[in-house]
Enzyme design. Structure first.
Site, PDB file in Angstrom:
ATOM      1  N   SER A 264       0.805  -1.227   0.000  1.00  0.00           N
ATOM      2  CA  SER A 264       0.000   0.000   0.000  1.00  0.00           C
ATOM      3  C   SER A 264       0.835   1.273   0.000  1.00  0.00           C
ATOM      4  CB  SER A 264      -0.917   0.006   1.228  1.00  0.00           C
ATOM      5  OG  SER A 264      -0.179  -0.267   2.405  1.00  0.00           O
TER       6      SER A 264
ATOM      7  N   LYS B 187      15.767  -8.872   9.925  1.00  0.00           N
ATOM      8  CA  LYS B 187      16.229  -8.760   8.533  1.00  0.00           C
ATOM      9  C   LYS B 187      17.317  -9.779   8.222  1.00  0.00           C
ATOM     10  CE  LYS B 187      13.376  -5.660   7.233  1.00  0.00           C
ATOM     11  NZ  LYS B 187      12.440  -5.917   6.125  1.00  0.00           N
TER      12      LYS B 187
ATOM     13  N   VAL C 190       0.135  -9.725   8.564  1.00  0.00           N
ATOM     14  CA  VAL C 190       0.940 -10.879   8.144  1.00  0.00           C
ATOM     15  C   VAL C 190       1.514 -11.660   9.325  1.00  0.00           C
ATOM     16  CG1 VAL C 190       1.550 -10.019   5.837  1.00  0.00           C
ATOM     17  CG2 VAL C 190       3.035  -9.474   7.791  1.00  0.00           C
TER      18      VAL C 190
ATOM     19  N   SER D 216      17.464  -6.023   4.491  1.00  0.00           N
ATOM     20  CA  SER D 216      17.972  -4.657   4.703  1.00  0.00           C
ATOM     21  C   SER D 216      19.474  -4.723   4.959  1.00  0.00           C
ATOM     22  CB  SER D 216      17.292  -4.037   5.925  1.00  0.00           C
ATOM     23  OG  SER D 216      17.995  -2.897   6.376  1.00  0.00           O
TER      24      SER D 216
ATOM     25  N   ILE E 293      16.337   4.098   1.668  1.00  0.00           N
ATOM     26  CA  ILE E 293      15.425   4.372   0.552  1.00  0.00           C
ATOM     27  C   ILE E 293      14.423   5.437   1.018  1.00  0.00           C
ATOM     28  CG2 ILE E 293      13.741   3.335  -1.034  1.00  0.00           C
ATOM     29  CD1 ILE E 293      16.565   2.098  -1.328  1.00  0.00           C
TER      30      ILE E 293
ATOM     31  N   TYR F 131      15.041  -5.087  14.629  1.00  0.00           N
ATOM     32  CA  TYR F 131      14.911  -4.967  13.167  1.00  0.00           C
ATOM     33  C   TYR F 131      16.038  -5.722  12.458  1.00  0.00           C
ATOM     34  CZ  TYR F 131      14.333  -2.508   8.663  1.00  0.00           C
ATOM     35  OH  TYR F 131      14.147  -2.201   7.332  1.00  0.00           O
TER      36      TYR F 131
HETATM   37  P1  NDP Z   1       6.576   1.767   4.772  1.00  0.00           P
HETATM   38  O1  NDP Z   1       6.541   2.036   6.234  1.00  0.00           O
HETATM   39  O2  NDP Z   1       6.533   2.899   3.819  1.00  0.00           O
HETATM   40  O3  NDP Z   1       5.393   0.735   4.400  1.00  0.00           O
HETATM   41  C1  NDP Z   1       5.212  -0.425   5.164  1.00  0.00           C
HETATM   42  C2  NDP Z   1       4.178  -1.297   4.507  1.00  0.00           C
HETATM   43  O4  NDP Z   1       4.040  -2.519   5.265  1.00  0.00           O
HETATM   44  C3  NDP Z   1       2.809  -0.670   4.447  1.00  0.00           C
HETATM   45  O5  NDP Z   1       2.192  -1.090   3.243  1.00  0.00           O
HETATM   46  C4  NDP Z   1       2.092  -1.298   5.643  1.00  0.00           C
HETATM   47  O6  NDP Z   1       0.665  -1.339   5.503  1.00  0.00           O
HETATM   48  C5  NDP Z   1       2.665  -2.694   5.613  1.00  0.00           C
HETATM   49  N1  NDP Z   1       2.592  -3.395   6.896  1.00  0.00           N
HETATM   50  C6  NDP Z   1       3.134  -3.033   8.082  1.00  0.00           C
HETATM   51  N2  NDP Z   1       2.842  -3.927   9.023  1.00  0.00           N
HETATM   52  C7  NDP Z   1       2.088  -4.894   8.444  1.00  0.00           C
HETATM   53  C8  NDP Z   1       1.459  -6.079   8.906  1.00  0.00           C
HETATM   54  N3  NDP Z   1       1.540  -6.484  10.178  1.00  0.00           N
HETATM   55  N4  NDP Z   1       0.734  -6.820   8.021  1.00  0.00           N
HETATM   56  C9  NDP Z   1       0.632  -6.437   6.722  1.00  0.00           C
HETATM   57  N5  NDP Z   1       1.227  -5.330   6.216  1.00  0.00           N
HETATM   58  C10 NDP Z   1       1.937  -4.565   7.074  1.00  0.00           C
HETATM   59  O7  NDP Z   1       7.884   0.873   4.552  1.00  0.00           O
HETATM   60  P2  NDP Z   1       8.982   0.903   3.371  1.00  0.00           P
HETATM   61  O8  NDP Z   1       8.322   0.950   2.073  1.00  0.00           O
HETATM   62  O9  NDP Z   1      10.011   1.900   3.723  1.00  0.00           O
HETATM   63  O10 NDP Z   1       9.659  -0.525   3.609  1.00  0.00           O
HETATM   64  C11 NDP Z   1       9.212  -1.684   2.942  1.00  0.00           C
HETATM   65  C12 NDP Z   1      10.150  -2.833   3.320  1.00  0.00           C
HETATM   66  O11 NDP Z   1      11.489  -2.495   2.946  1.00  0.00           O
HETATM   67  C13 NDP Z   1      10.182  -3.110   4.824  1.00  0.00           C
HETATM   68  O12 NDP Z   1      10.304  -4.493   5.044  1.00  0.00           O
HETATM   69  C14 NDP Z   1      11.446  -2.413   5.279  1.00  0.00           C
HETATM   70  O13 NDP Z   1      11.975  -3.005   6.421  1.00  0.00           O
HETATM   71  C15 NDP Z   1      12.344  -2.632   4.071  1.00  0.00           C
HETATM   72  N6  NDP Z   1      13.419  -1.674   3.972  1.00  0.00           N
HETATM   73  C16 NDP Z   1      13.177  -0.326   3.893  1.00  0.00           C
HETATM   74  C17 NDP Z   1      14.226   0.563   3.801  1.00  0.00           C
HETATM   75  C18 NDP Z   1      14.029   2.032   3.710  1.00  0.00           C
HETATM   76  O14 NDP Z   1      15.034   2.756   3.755  1.00  0.00           O
HETATM   77  N7  NDP Z   1      12.826   2.530   3.560  1.00  0.00           N
HETATM   78  C19 NDP Z   1      15.621   0.078   3.806  1.00  0.00           C
HETATM   79  C20 NDP Z   1      15.759  -1.342   3.892  1.00  0.00           C
HETATM   80  C21 NDP Z   1      14.694  -2.182   3.958  1.00  0.00           C
HETATM   81  P3  NDP Z   1      -0.261  -0.011   5.866  1.00  0.00           P
HETATM   82  O15 NDP Z   1      -0.049   0.970   4.747  1.00  0.00           O
HETATM   83  O16 NDP Z   1      -1.639  -0.548   5.899  1.00  0.00           O
HETATM   84  O17 NDP Z   1       0.244   0.498   7.179  1.00  0.00           O
END
Ligand code: NDP
Length: 247
Positions: free
Chosen positions: A13, A159, A64, A142, A188, A155
């Protein structure tokens, strides 16, 4: 091209997951997005993908970390799409704190969402992959999982665990035509990093050889490669998308 394939993207999302969903749809995949609570954001991603690419796309609310909820949602997706070919375990959260002071619930919540969530998804999708004699799993790890990070013991552990999970699943499932890899992004630009204080952002960028934060699309491009036929001989690997932070 991924025409005729169905991809499930957890955390689709927002941020990286939304970019992955968009990219996979752009090469023809039908998309099931899983989100935690932000229904409007999930519907916006679906509307955008439908308008741009005309593929089938639907959003599902599911935590999840909940084994039975994941079982039910995978059954719903199977009912709606017929099967699943590609699983992207992207949903993730942070609850940062120093190890000496971290609350037990913050440790558990991060492990349950980031690591157990991916297990739950693999556990309930693998029957479909085995039946299809094909499947592709990508876990979003990550740099924290590769090199640790002060203030992120929960975290980083989750990861690093995602990498072990990917490699074990890769070894178990390779003979059945199922590949499993991980992508390890660095910093990111998303909601997750938006909340970092400006000073931390500057100090972080200074550690990156390419000198800047990446974009969600940079991660999505790597995921789309791993999901494609071009990566058909690649399994059990970790692809770093980090501007050279870890090398
Ligand atoms: P965001 O915080 O922007 O988005 C997180 C997403 O995960 C949202 O869609 C959220 O849904 C969903 N989510 C959270 N908890 C649950 C749950 N219990 N069940 C189902 N869905 C869930 O995160 P990013 O886009 O920044 O990160 C995405 C992935 O990349 C993560 O795993 C993060 O650890 C990893 N990552 C990110 C980095 C960064 O710099 N941004 C760097 C390295 C890794 P909702 O919108 O409904 O809340």
């Amino acid at each position: 091209m991924l025409n005729g394939k169905t991809a499930v993207v957890t955390g689709g999302s927002r941020g990286i997951g939304a970019a992955i969903a968009d990219k996979l749809a752009s090469v023809g995949a039908d998309i099931a997005i899983i989100y935690a609570g932000n229904a409007q954001a999930a519907e916006n991603v679906c509307d955008s993908i439908r308008g741009k690419y005309g593929v089938k796309v639907k959003a599902y609310k599911c935590d999840v970390s909940d084994y039975n909820m994941v079982k039910d949602v995978v059954a719903q997706i199977k009912g709606d799409f017929g099967t699943v070919h590609i699983l992207i375990n992207n949903a993730g959260i942070t609850r940062d704190g120093l190890v000496a002071m971290m609350k037990e619930e913050d440790f558990d919540r991060v492990i349950d969402t980031n690591l157990k969530g991916a297990f739950n998804m693999i556990r309930h999708c693998s029957g479909l992959f085995l039946r299809n004699k094909e499947g592709c799993i990508v876990n979003i790890s990550s740099v924290s999982g590769l090199m640790g990070n002060a203030g992120q013991c929960n975290y980083s552990a989750s990861k690093a665990g995602l990498i072990g999970l990917a490699k074990s699943a890769a070894k178990e499932l390779a003979s059945k035509g199922i590949r499993c890899n991980a992508v390890a992004p660095g910093f990111i630009e998303t909601d997750m990093t938006e909340v970092l204080p400006e000073k931390i952002k500057e100090a972080s960028a200074a550690q990156i050889p390419l000198g800047k934060f990446g974009k969600a699309e940079d991660v999505a491009n790597a995921v789309a490669f791993l999901a494609s036929e071009d990566a058909g001989y690649i399994t059990g690997q970790v692809l770093h998308v980090d501007g050279g932070m870890v090398m």
